[in-house]
Design a protein around this motif. Sequence first.
Motif, PDB file in Angstrom:
ATOM      1  N   ALA A 313      54.257  56.390  50.342  1.00 55.36           N
ATOM      2  CA  ALA A 313      54.652  57.710  50.845  1.00 55.36           C
ATOM      3  C   ALA A 313      54.709  58.738  49.720  1.00 55.36           C
ATOM      4  O   ALA A 313      54.300  59.904  49.894  1.00 55.36           O
ATOM      5  CB  ALA A 313      56.004  57.608  51.539  1.00 55.36           C
ATOM      6  N   LEU A 314      55.190  58.330  48.563  1.00 55.71           N
ATOM      7  CA  LEU A 314      55.284  59.259  47.442  1.00 55.71           C
ATOM      8  C   LEU A 314      53.905  59.659  46.929  1.00 55.71           C
ATOM      9  O   LEU A 314      53.685  60.816  46.551  1.00 55.71           O
ATOM     10  CB  LEU A 314      56.117  58.635  46.319  1.00 55.71           C
ATOM     11  CG  LEU A 314      57.603  58.435  46.653  1.00 55.71           C
ATOM     12  CD1 LEU A 314      58.296  57.641  45.560  1.00 55.71           C
ATOM     13  CD2 LEU A 314      58.304  59.778  46.853  1.00 55.71           C
ATOM     14  N   VAL A 315      52.967  58.714  46.911  1.00 59.66           N
ATOM     15  CA  VAL A 315      51.592  59.056  46.521  1.00 59.66           C
ATOM     16  C   VAL A 315      50.996  60.033  47.526  1.00 59.66           C
ATOM     17  O   VAL A 315      50.357  61.034  47.162  1.00 59.66           O
ATOM     18  CB  VAL A 315      50.723  57.792  46.418  1.00 59.66           C
ATOM     19  CG1 VAL A 315      49.259  58.161  46.165  1.00 59.66           C
ATOM     20  CG2 VAL A 315      51.227  56.872  45.299  1.00 59.66           C
ATOM     21  N   VAL A 343      49.091  48.092  45.739  1.00 52.28           N
ATOM     22  CA  VAL A 343      49.609  49.145  46.622  1.00 52.28           C
ATOM     23  C   VAL A 343      48.918  50.470  46.316  1.00 52.28           C
ATOM     24  O   VAL A 343      48.482  51.192  47.228  1.00 52.28           O
ATOM     25  CB  VAL A 343      51.136  49.284  46.459  1.00 52.28           C
ATOM     26  CG1 VAL A 343      51.645  50.520  47.199  1.00 52.28           C
ATOM     27  CG2 VAL A 343      51.845  48.043  46.982  1.00 52.28           C
ATOM     28  N   LEU A 344      48.797  50.795  45.037  1.00 53.89           N
ATOM     29  CA  LEU A 344      48.177  52.064  44.658  1.00 53.89           C
ATOM     30  C   LEU A 344      46.693  52.086  45.003  1.00 53.89           C
ATOM     31  O   LEU A 344      46.148  53.141  45.365  1.00 53.89           O
ATOM     32  CB  LEU A 344      48.394  52.329  43.172  1.00 53.89           C
ATOM     33  CG  LEU A 344      49.867  52.447  42.734  1.00 53.89           C
ATOM     34  CD1 LEU A 344      49.940  52.810  41.257  1.00 53.89           C
ATOM     35  CD2 LEU A 344      50.614  53.470  43.579  1.00 53.89           C
ATOM     36  N   CYS A 351      45.024  57.795  51.104  1.00 55.22           N
ATOM     37  CA  CYS A 351      45.602  59.051  50.611  1.00 55.22           C
ATOM     38  C   CYS A 351      44.609  59.857  49.776  1.00 55.22           C
ATOM     39  O   CYS A 351      44.868  61.014  49.471  1.00 55.22           O
ATOM     40  CB  CYS A 351      46.846  58.781  49.768  1.00 55.22           C
ATOM     41  SG  CYS A 351      48.124  57.862  50.621  1.00 55.22           S
ATOM     42  N   GLY A 352      43.522  59.222  49.384  1.00 49.43           N
ATOM     43  CA  GLY A 352      42.505  59.922  48.605  1.00 49.43           C
ATOM     44  C   GLY A 352      42.473  59.467  47.154  1.00 49.43           C
ATOM     45  O   GLY A 352      43.505  59.140  46.556  1.00 49.43           O
ATOM     46  N   ASN A 357      44.438  58.428  41.648  1.00 51.88           N
ATOM     47  CA  ASN A 357      44.191  58.565  40.207  1.00 51.88           C
ATOM     48  C   ASN A 357      45.461  59.017  39.489  1.00 51.88           C
ATOM     49  O   ASN A 357      45.855  58.461  38.454  1.00 51.88           O
ATOM     50  CB  ASN A 357      43.063  59.567  39.984  1.00 51.88           C
ATOM     51  CG  ASN A 357      42.690  59.680  38.515  1.00 51.88           C
ATOM     52  OD1 ASN A 357      42.417  58.678  37.862  1.00 51.88           O
ATOM     53  ND2 ASN A 357      42.675  60.904  37.991  1.00 51.88           N
ATOM     54  N   SER A 358      46.129  60.027  40.025  1.00 48.22           N
ATOM     55  CA  SER A 358      47.379  60.493  39.432  1.00 48.22           C
ATOM     56  C   SER A 358      48.462  59.418  39.519  1.00 48.22           C
ATOM     57  O   SER A 358      49.271  59.248  38.598  1.00 48.22           O
ATOM     58  CB  SER A 358      47.857  61.762  40.136  1.00 48.22           C
ATOM     59  OG  SER A 358      46.933  62.818  39.972  1.00 48.22           O
TER      60      SER A 358
END
Length: 371
Positions: A313-315, A343-344, A351-352, A357-358
């Motif tokens: 959710a934060l990403v 997860v990332l 999320c894109g 990347n960030s």
Amino acid sequence: MTDTLLNHRTEGPASAPPLLLGPSLGASYALWDEVAPELSAAHRVVRWDLPGHGGSAAGLIGAGATVGDLAALVLALADALGIERFAYAGVSLGGAVGLQLAVHHPDRLSSLAVICSSAHFDGAKPWEERAALVRREGLAGLAEGADARWFTSGFTVPGLVRDHREADPEAYAACCDALAAFDLRDRLAEVSVPTLLVAGREDPATPPGHLREIADAVPDAALVEIPGASHLAPAQRPEAVLTALRTHFDGAARRGMAVRREVLGDAHVDRAQARQTPFTARFQDFISRYAWGEVWTDPTLTRRERSMITLTALVAHGHYDELAMHVRAARRGGLTPEEIGAVLLQTAVYCGVPAANSAFATAQRVLAEEE
């Protein structure tokens, strides 16, 4: 309705901590209509009807019944619902049932609230006389005076008065028998569960002195007096009763703060507390009470699963400062760097890539702190 089990209504998530609500003599579980739905946000609420009241069978008790008999029916209901240990709140006779459980079955209670009730009800004679009157004449006449016994002048709840009028006279009289025989004053010091007493300041049936007597005898008990409330406080002053019960049963802010420290670590929480001002205090309480005290304590999901969801959710919303905080929290909760990376990577799909990347850059910086 069954002949063997108290009629009841269940509200709230099945996975939430159970909370049983007991009614007053003459009233059905509709007494809790303005309170139970709110409590069900954080509890599995089970409210029940006395025998011969609402939907409960009259034959569940008979002449000479005791409060112990009613407590046994409540335990049978809990057993049938698969509830081993529960919080309990009760009004008047329902409160007496709670005291009975606390003294004789303390292993079944996690906490107790006794509302507009007593450890005794002014001796046997008035209740023996009322039982005889009801057995002789029924409940119509007694129901005519319900408003004066239950509420302050000018207030009424027609549905509750109707329930009083329609209760089974013999079961009502048996409940009077139970009140006549009830006196736990010499056992109050044995109550070991966290206990709240709630008094209606205008209550003629169980005046505040009755609740103070219990509060003085039960170790570490708390007492709340509600102005403008008579005997059926949950119906007349539901907001005040709800506030008192939430504070007692949830302890959500306190429990939330403990979970917040477990997940985020003492250092982070201490810094947040040090930055707190009167302007931000209510927001900090909101976070502790609801995010940490209700959502993160819900056992439906594990903390590992909650960490994964939170990272995603934060990403998705680009909250990378908070992402760093929750990467640290995920590591504290047992997630490996490889699991965090997985997860990332999932967020790259949904999320894109720029967001992922960030996120990878933030996570890599945090994980490097451990080396």
